[in-house]
Design an enzyme around this catalytic site. Structure first.
Site, PDB file in Angstrom:
ATOM      1  N   GLU A  53     -37.682  31.046 -24.119  1.00 26.90           N
ATOM      2  CA  GLU A  53     -37.796  29.584 -24.069  1.00 26.90           C
ATOM      3  C   GLU A  53     -39.246  29.134 -24.204  1.00 26.90           C
ATOM      4  OE1 GLU A  53     -35.442  27.569 -24.419  1.00 26.90           O
ATOM      5  OE2 GLU A  53     -33.784  28.950 -24.122  1.00 26.90           O
ATOM      6  N   TYR A 136     -39.021  21.180 -19.249  1.00 26.11           N
ATOM      7  CA  TYR A 136     -38.091  21.800 -20.203  1.00 26.11           C
ATOM      8  C   TYR A 136     -37.852  23.269 -19.875  1.00 26.11           C
ATOM      9  CZ  TYR A 136     -36.125  24.129 -24.163  1.00 26.11           C
ATOM     10  OH  TYR A 136     -35.306  24.928 -24.915  1.00 26.11           O
ATOM     11  N   ASP A 154     -35.802  18.594 -24.806  1.00 27.56           N
ATOM     12  CA  ASP A 154     -36.907  18.691 -25.766  1.00 27.56           C
ATOM     13  C   ASP A 154     -36.623  17.717 -26.917  1.00 27.56           C
ATOM     14  OD1 ASP A 154     -34.882  19.845 -27.173  1.00 27.56           O
ATOM     15  OD2 ASP A 154     -35.916  21.741 -27.581  1.00 27.56           O
TER      16      ASP A 154
HETATM   17  N1  ADE Z   1     -34.045  26.638 -28.773  1.00 27.05           N
HETATM   18  C1  ADE Z   1     -34.601  26.664 -27.573  1.00 27.05           C
HETATM   19  N2  ADE Z   1     -33.936  27.463 -26.766  1.00 27.05           N
HETATM   20  C2  ADE Z   1     -32.926  27.981 -27.469  1.00 27.05           C
HETATM   21  C3  ADE Z   1     -31.896  28.871 -27.193  1.00 27.05           C
HETATM   22  N3  ADE Z   1     -31.767  29.429 -26.006  1.00 27.05           N
HETATM   23  N4  ADE Z   1     -31.035  29.152 -28.167  1.00 27.05           N
HETATM   24  C4  ADE Z   1     -31.176  28.588 -29.353  1.00 27.05           C
HETATM   25  N5  ADE Z   1     -32.121  27.764 -29.663  1.00 27.05           N
HETATM   26  C5  ADE Z   1     -32.991  27.445 -28.742  1.00 27.05           C
END
Ligand code: ADE
Length: 361
Positions: A53, A136, A154
């Protein structure tokens, strides 16, 4: 304000909550059927979620797909990251940008190992106390790893919400994000599985509810609920206020050669590209009239000064226009490290801003 077909009443919070509750089962069913086999969906741990993340913020999935496996191979556990040298971590982050993420991630791992018994905290409130962990990331980790009803909002999520609820406000306004976090929290509290809902929202934003007027509404599981689609204004949303123009900075970059190596300098601990390596940079676009006295001040003989051309690099808030010059010096200049191409490859995190000049090493 828009005077077009998208203009409309901002829905009440309870109407937004109800709309999201109706969307939730459709969204999670779609996600279950369409889940992509991404590297961070294998061997999932709280730590792996924190890493992925963090990497995924402001960064394209394709880039993270290359960086994440290497990073996890080098630092498979929180303790490995906590024990790593900062330069090692930055080297594995080289080219991914927003390097304070990498520095903070290592510091967060150290806090967990030194103060929290080697584990990540499990709640948003505790996660937010870690270096670099904002709302986030805390929400994503708390919901995906520990099942907390915590929103992870986000730009992707704000875009989906703007379209779904036909909200014409500027998504860059903090109040819009705060409101989204509020009603998403009440939605999440009514769901059995907050994590999959959050991940499904992220996935929808990346696969179908795409930015820049390119939503793939015909494939969208929420097409019958989407208020923007009903009005035909899905491509006009979200609205964003004008961004502040970037500051333009001119730099003179020096490729100082000595015995097959070039001079590099570690950037200060604070500010842009902190802790990474750079070529020597002087402020402004200087000509030989300024560069030669600078070189002479070292009292070390040097060869002819040659022009290398220009390169531009765009950061979030600033843009560098670099003009390069090279020369060979008879000795290494003090205050710099010297590295050849292989040593740069292996050891020194040299950010993409210098790509053009790095090719010349
Ligand atoms: N973008 C941010 N986190 C994500 C996730 N866990 N899976 C797919 N896209 C993402």
């Amino acid at each position: 304000m828009m005077d077009n077909k998208c203009a409309g009443q901002n829905l009440s919070l309870s109407a937004k909550t109800a709309l999201l509750l109706e969307a939730a089962p459709l969204l999670t069913a779609w996600f279950r059927e369409n889940v992509r086999p991404l590297p961070w969906r294998e061997n999932v741990t709280p730590y792996s979620i924190l890493v992925s993340e963090t990497m995924l913020q402001q960064t394209r999935i394709e880039a993270v797909m290359r960086y994440y496996p290497r990073f996890m191979e080098a630092f498979p556990r929180l303790e490995d990251l906590a024990a790593a040298r900062e330069e090692e971590v930055l080297k594995l982050w080289e080219g991914l940008g927003y390097y304070s993420r990498a520095r903070n991630l290592r510091k967060a791992a150290q806090v967990c190992v030194e103060e929290l018994g080697g584990k990540l905290p499990e709640t948003v409130a505790q996660l937010k106390k870690l270096p670099g962990v904002g709302a986030y990331t805390a929400g994503a980790v708390a919901s995906l790893a520990f099942g907390e009803a915590a929103p992870a909002v986000d730009g992707n999520v704000l875009r989906i919400l703007a379209r779904l609820t036909r909200d014409e406000r500027d998504v860059l306004q903090p109040a819009v994000k705060k409101e989204a976090e509020g009603f998403l929290k009440s939605v999440l509290e009514q769901l059995e599985a907050p994590g999959p809902f959050n991940e499904a929202l992220m996935e929808l934003g990346e696969m179908l509810c795409l930015p820049a007027g390119k939503p793939r509404c015909r494939q969208c599981p929420l097409q019958d609920l989407c208020m923007a689609l009903a009005q035909g204004c899905q491509e006009d949303l979200p609205l964003r206020g004008a961004a502040k123009p970037r500051r333009q900075e001119k730099k003179t970059l020096l490729l100082l050669r000595h015995q097959g190596k070039v001079a590099l300098v570690k950037r200060p601990e604070k500010g842009l590209l902190a802790g990474l390596y750079a070529f020597p940079l002087l402020e402004g676009h200087l000509g030989p009239g300024d560069i030669l006295p600078w070189l002479k001040s070292y009292g070390i003989p040097f060869g002819p000064l040659q022009e290398l051309g220009t390169a531009r690099h765009v950061f979030t808030h600033v843009e560098w226009e670099m003009k390069g010059w090279e020369t060979e010096t008879a000795e290494a200049l003090p205050g710099y490290v010297y590295a050849d191409r292989e040593e740069v490859e292996a050891r020194y995190a040299l950010p993409s801003a210098f790509r053009v000049f790095r090719e010349m090493i």
